[in-house]
Design a protein around this motif. Structure first.
Motif, PDB file in Angstrom:
ATOM      1  N   ASN A  55      41.536  36.416 -25.635  1.00  0.00           N
ATOM      2  CA  ASN A  55      40.753  36.140 -24.520  1.00  0.00           C
ATOM      3  C   ASN A  55      39.463  35.494 -25.123  1.00  0.00           C
ATOM      4  O   ASN A  55      38.685  36.212 -25.812  1.00  0.00           O
ATOM      5  N   PRO A  56      39.152  34.066 -25.033  1.00  0.00           N
ATOM      6  CA  PRO A  56      38.116  33.411 -25.813  1.00  0.00           C
ATOM      7  C   PRO A  56      36.700  33.974 -25.223  1.00  0.00           C
ATOM      8  O   PRO A  56      35.851  33.559 -25.867  1.00  0.00           O
TER       9      PRO A  56
ATOM     10  N   ARG B 245      41.959  33.666 -15.637  1.00  0.00           N
ATOM     11  CA  ARG B 245      41.225  32.398 -14.920  1.00  0.00           C
ATOM     12  C   ARG B 245      41.367  31.230 -15.911  1.00  0.00           C
ATOM     13  O   ARG B 245      41.174  31.607 -17.128  1.00  0.00           O
ATOM     14  N   GLU B 246      41.403  30.146 -15.375  1.00  0.00           N
ATOM     15  CA  GLU B 246      41.406  28.998 -16.221  1.00  0.00           C
ATOM     16  C   GLU B 246      42.360  29.110 -17.326  1.00  0.00           C
ATOM     17  O   GLU B 246      43.629  29.558 -17.181  1.00  0.00           O
TER      18      GLU B 246
ATOM     19  N   GLN C 238      42.096  31.392 -19.889  1.00  0.00           N
ATOM     20  CA  GLN C 238      42.082  32.647 -20.369  1.00  0.00           C
ATOM     21  C   GLN C 238      42.816  33.973 -19.586  1.00  0.00           C
ATOM     22  O   GLN C 238      42.572  33.783 -18.465  1.00  0.00           O
ATOM     23  N   VAL C 239      43.067  34.891 -20.376  1.00  0.00           N
ATOM     24  CA  VAL C 239      43.729  35.849 -19.761  1.00  0.00           C
ATOM     25  C   VAL C 239      42.600  37.094 -19.657  1.00  0.00           C
ATOM     26  O   VAL C 239      41.949  37.286 -20.595  1.00  0.00           O
ATOM     27  N   GLN C 240      42.225  37.659 -18.531  1.00  0.00           N
ATOM     28  CA  GLN C 240      41.029  38.481 -18.559  1.00  0.00           C
ATOM     29  C   GLN C 240      41.366  39.559 -18.525  1.00  0.00           C
ATOM     30  O   GLN C 240      40.654  40.595 -18.970  1.00  0.00           O
TER      31      GLN C 240
ATOM     32  N   VAL D 248      52.193  36.360 -18.413  1.00  0.00           N
ATOM     33  CA  VAL D 248      50.894  35.538 -18.739  1.00  0.00           C
ATOM     34  C   VAL D 248      51.308  33.983 -18.770  1.00  0.00           C
ATOM     35  O   VAL D 248      50.463  33.104 -18.282  1.00  0.00           O
TER      36      VAL D 248
ATOM     37  N   PHE E 194      37.978  25.522 -10.567  1.00  0.00           N
ATOM     38  CA  PHE E 194      38.183  27.011 -11.059  1.00  0.00           C
ATOM     39  C   PHE E 194      39.562  27.430 -10.654  1.00  0.00           C
ATOM     40  O   PHE E 194      39.727  27.040  -9.557  1.00  0.00           O
TER      41      PHE E 194
ATOM     42  N   ASN F 178      41.645  31.430 -10.522  1.00  0.00           N
ATOM     43  CA  ASN F 178      42.120  32.875 -10.751  1.00  0.00           C
ATOM     44  C   ASN F 178      43.414  33.193 -10.243  1.00  0.00           C
ATOM     45  O   ASN F 178      43.692  32.862  -8.919  1.00  0.00           O
TER      46      ASN F 178
ATOM     47  N   ILE G 180      34.595  22.417  -6.327  1.00  0.00           N
ATOM     48  CA  ILE G 180      33.074  22.153  -6.251  1.00  0.00           C
ATOM     49  C   ILE G 180      32.797  20.825  -6.137  1.00  0.00           C
ATOM     50  O   ILE G 180      33.347  19.763  -6.770  1.00  0.00           O
TER      51      ILE G 180
END
Lengths: 438, 545
Positions: free
Chosen positions: A95-96, B78-79, B81-83, B168, B185, B187, B223
């Motif tokens: 996770n960056p 999101r985008e 990365q794994v949150q 993932v 964006f 999610n 956006i």
């Protein structure tokens, strides 16, 4: 017993961390002893008690994070939770946005625990509810309500030496009192850390009075009206505002706090100059924990001063990106008021609507924070400085941002749920249709 | 085609995506990752008997015990990365008793025989304390004991046995497609639920159930910095009572049209591409002119209108006032039911309650008080014919068997009346979406669920959506924005002007429907085919701040 002392929680968390083989590990333990009574039609319907405790563990390899939770506490289960989180971390990509864990922090002593609440037992609960039911029966009305008390703790320890602990109590009470014909309905609700501040009897009498005076409501045309919002109604709407005070969403252009052309509205005059908003974990009327989820201390924070946006919350990651200090989002919200009483506000109103509360509020458009919902449990027509008659409920479509630009008057601040808020007199509030609901 | 092959081949056309090697799919999953250990039914029976015996010994005239292991798995991204990747597990026992005609309930996660007996005693003590403020004695509908039985959601692939890496990789691929197609964006997430529930009662039932649910979803945001506007579009997936096979897209489960919609299999990669395009289009779409429109509602939208206006209004506990202090009561009454002529809607409106439909969120073998599940009519040819009830309520309908609507979200929460699947039956004559639209002079076609609000007696409601298309003289002419419709439940269902046939029937649903105090979450599906309602009031929701 699910409530562990600071030392007992520390001992379990120390053991949990001893099983860790990850680069970083954080373990959180929380427990609650909770009891409740629910009643309707002047009789108890369900009642219960639950004692729960759970452990969650996050393990980190580099920037790979995995989490697991469990509610069994023998050594094998603790070890299983750690291993499970480590396994998930190994399987996760980096996770960056991961931020290294915080080291030891200093926290203010919180005011969230009250012995009076922790001492409530099933017999005390039953008596508190009996008083509410009696208030309804005395007026030949019907009560439906809910009383809930809880004692809880939360503890967190990480492999960088941070340890945080908090215990809290809460009692919440709400009651809807209706007449037997189903033509009138009243409601009150509130919550306190300290049960000695709660009177189920006096609150039930307020709801009973509303049930009687709201009967026989007449329909008036929807449209724009001056409204007087009782503290409960005001809190129902203003509670949405701080959810948008997140710097990242604003910077990203997807919040009502985003500025046209880029950037945020930090520093802008967003509300009437009589509006200020702050949070304060040590406010005795609205105490909150003094640390938040990742261990950052929670301090008194001014969000809006005289209508100007003073702060947005920054996560640790976003703060690092923007070169500012992290600022946790608020827990609780305080809006200082003025000196007017509700009666003063009604007297000074030529034509308007008094609102007890709102119901089923949902976001319609996040760009303007437009909300919809309905009035409920006591809506009254005001003319020439006096309440004239009860009116049918309205659906509204209104933004609290627009609403707090249309302030006519603010009354004395009081607690409503997790907000300290004054009654508010607001002009040009938008009601869009009528409802037959009582 | 297997899902792994599908993913692999799909990815070949998607450019440089994060695609795992084929071999990884064959890797046997570690039990720690899978959470698939099951407790032995006999061990649970022994613990349950401790509670039943203790409660009975202390004076309970009825007792039931629910031993539950509740597993959740969440993957959030999101985008790029794994949150978060999280497994949660909760194990414990809830004991419900009747003493002196009054309910009592207690729960504990200390699973020793001593602690379970203590909790049973606590439930008895609570019932005794509350008996003095009890209005009348609980009347339970008779219920046969089933002995030792079991039931399992008919899944093909247990989501908990699918490697985290697969989930993932899929979600990051979803995000990548969104960004390539114009999203700023995105999610995305997958939630998997497994309820391992063991129920026992003094009626002589010992019921072991293994229940699975899944919910993959995303939302994309586009956006427009210059105007300061942003638009979103959520996934057109539905939470389902299924395993991971829900994500095995199949051509036969796709509904072609202005936007592709899905039946019992979901193509998340296809949908996210459409979502990014839709959100981009929404930025420039025309703001709606308020007024009366004929609205054509897709099942991905209509499920929520059914849920709020039909599902909640036909809950017997609301009708009787038990929810007065929270969710509210209902405009429907026992008088209206008993009149046998209350026209909830017109003759096109047929609504069934159901706890058995395969793939639905509400499908279980037995409810949380040991009643075998079934299907029954709520609205028949437009007339109100029944409500939703539990064992202690159904006598008020003059019936002597529970509908099987008891549910608790966990072992620590007391079970109470919760909504079964409530579904609008498809039309009996052949009717397509195009047939519905071709007669519309001025209308709006709405796909996906959006903002929702309804009053506490379920009269007045307002709904938004995900995408809105203007219909003019029988044709879709472009996208609209800022749309919400307001109506009154009875007026709305009487304005029904056509229900498509069963070939268009699909499920939507709520993963977390809230009700009760303390509030509990329930998962419920709502089936329908595309339906038209004439002359509905539409408002414009745009504001400037």
């Amino acid at each position: 017993m699910a409530i562990l002392s600071k030392e007992e929680a520390q001992a379990i968390l120390t053991k949990v961390l001893s099983f860790s083989t990850a680069d970083e590990c954080v373990a959180s333990l929380s427990g609650t002893d909770e009891g409740n009574i629910r009643y309707a039609n002047n009789a108890v319907s369900t009642a219960g008690a639950a004692s729960t405790m759970s452990l969650s563990v996050s393990s980190v390899y580099g920037k790979k994070v995995g989490s697991a939770s469990i509610n069994e506490f023998d050594d094998a289960s603790l070890k299983k939770a750690v291993e499970r989180s480590e396994e998930l971390a190994r399987l996760s990509p980096e996770n960056p946005e991961y931020m290294p864990m915080l080291g030891p922090q200093t926290y203010d002593e919180s005011l969230t625990y009250a012995e009076s609440t922790a001492a409530i037992d099933p017999a005390v609960r039953a008596d508190m509810v009996a008083q509410s039911i009696q208030a309804a029966k005395d007026e030949k009305l019907e009560a439906a309500g809910f009383l809930n008390n809880s004692t809880g703790f939360r503890a967190m320890m990480n492999s960088k030496g941070l340890y945080a602990y908090n215990r809290n109590t809460n009692v919440s009470f709400s009651v809807t009192i209706r007449n037997q014909e189903g033509t009138g309905s009243g409601y009150t609700s509130n919550s306190f850390n300290d049960a000695s501040k709660l009177s189920t009897l006096s609150m039930s009498k307020v709801a009973a009075q509303k049930a009687k005076t709201s009967a026989g409501a007449k329909a008036i045309e929807p449209g724009k009206y001056t409204v007087i919002l009782e503290p409960l109604a005001a809190s129902d709407l203003v509670g949405w505002i701080l959810r948008g005070f997140d710097a990242r969403s604003a910077d990203e252009g997807r919040s009502f706090m985003s500025k046209k052309g880029g950037g945020t509205r930090l520093g802008e005059q967003l509300f009437d100059e009589r509006i200020s908003i702050y949070s304060d974990p040590l406010n005795p009327e609205l105490p909150s924990p003094t640390w938040e989820g990742d261990g950052l201390p929670l301090k008194k924070t001014t969000w809006v001063e005289n209508g100007v946006v003073k702060n947005l919350s920054y996560s640790r990651y976003w703060a690092a990106q923007k070169g500012v200090d992290p600022l946790p989002s608020s827990w609780g919200m305080i809006i200082p008021g003025g000196n007017s009483s509700l009666e003063d506000m009604i007297k000074s109103t030529e034509r308007g609507v008094l609102v007890t509360r709102f119901w089923y509020i949902r976001s319609v458009d996040p760009q303007s924070l437009l909300l919809t919902g309905l009035t409920r449990d006591g809506t009254f027509y005001i003319e020439n400085g006096a309440i004239q008659f009860p009116i049918k409920n309205f659906r509204f479509n209104e933004s609290p941002i627009i609403m707090l630009n249309n302030v006519e008057d603010l009354g004395k601040t009081e607690r409503s749920g997790n907000i300290l808020v004054p009654p508010m007199k607001i002009r040009d509030f938008t009601f869009t249709s009528l409802s037959d609901a009582i | 085609m297997k899902r792994k092959d599908f993913l692999y081949y799909t990815s070949m056309g998607m450019g440089a995506l994060l695609m795992p090697k084929m071999g990884l799919f064959a890797r046997p999953i570690d039990p720690l990752e899978a959470l698939v250990e099951r407790a032995d039914a006999q061990a649970k029976k022994a613990l349950a008997d401790v509670a039943l015996n203790e409660a009975t010994a202390q004076g309970a005239t009825y007792a039931d015990v629910r031993i539950g292991r509740y597993l959740n798995q969440y993957v959030f991204t999101r985008e790029k990365q794994v949150q978060g990747v999280s497994n949660t597990e909760s194990y414990g026992v809830g004991i419900r008793v009747i003493v002196n005609g009054c309910w009592g309930f207690a729960a504990t996660n200390n699973m020793t025989k001593e602690d379970i007996a203590k909790a049973a005693g606590q439930a008895v003590a609570i019932a005794k304390a509350n008996a003095k403020i009890q209005g009348g004695s609980v009347t339970l509908a008779p219920q046969q004991g089933y002995g030792e039985v079991s039931w399992k959601t008919p899944i093909e692939t247990n989501a908990f046995e699918v490697p985290i890496k697969d989930k993932v990789d899929l979600l990051l691929q979803v995000n990548s497609i969104a960004m390539e197609n114009g999203a700023n964006f995105v999610n995305s997430r997958i939630a998997a639920i497994n309820e391992q529930k063991y129920f026992a009662s003094t009626d002589g039932s010992y019921i072991d159930q293994d229940i699975h649910r899944i919910y993959p979803s995303f939302n994309v945001t586009v956006i427009d910095r210059a105007s300061g506007k942003f638009q979103t579009r959520n996934a057109l997936s539905s939470p389902m009572g299924m395993g991971y096979e829900y994500l095995d897209a199949r051509p036969e489960d796709k509904v072609a049209g202005v936007v592709t919609r899905y039946k019992k299999r979901y193509d998340i990669l296809e949908d996210v591409k459409a979502a990014a395009q839709n959100a981009t289009e929404k930025i420039k779409a025309k703001s709606v002119e308020p007024g009366k429109y004929d609205v054509v509602l897709d099942p991905s939208h209509l499920w929520l209108t059914i849920h709020e206006s039909v599902g909640h209004s036909t809950e017997l506990d609301r009708v009787l006032g038990y929810e007065a202090n929270y969710a509210g009561t209902s405009f429907l009454t026992l008088d209206k039911l008993n009149s046998k002529n209350f026209n909830f809607g017109n003759k096109l409106v047929n609504v069934v309650a159901d706890k058995t439909e395969v793939g639905s969120l509400g499908a279980v073998g037995y409810d949380d008080e040991g009643v075998k599940c079934k299907q029954w009519d709520l609205i028949k040819d437009g007339i109100l014919v029944n409500f939703q009830a539990t064992r202690d309520q159904v006598h008020m309908l003059g019936e002597n068997a529970s509908h099987g609507c008891s549910y608790s979200q966990g072992w620590e929460d007391v079970q109470f009346q919760r909504m079964p699947n409530v579904s609008l039956q498809p039309g009996k004559t052949k009717l397509s979406v195009d047939d519905l639209i071709k007669d519309v002079e001025k209308g709006i076609y709405i796909i996906g669920d959006g903002s929702f609000s309804i009053d506490q007696q379920r009269y007045n409601f307002q709904f938004g959506g995900q995408v809105f298309y203007e219909i003019s003289n029988g044709k879709i002419v472009g996208m609209l924005n800022d749309v919400a419709y307001q109506s009154n439940t009875q007026e709305f269902w009487n304005s029904c002007a056509g229900v498509c046939d069963e070939s268009d029937y699909r499920l939507g649903g709520a993963f977390n429907d809230g009700k009760g105090q303390p509030s509990q979450s329930n998962a419920v599906s709502h089936g329908s085919a595309t339906t038209r309602f004439n002359g509905v009031n539409v408002i414009n929701t745009a504001r400037n701040i």
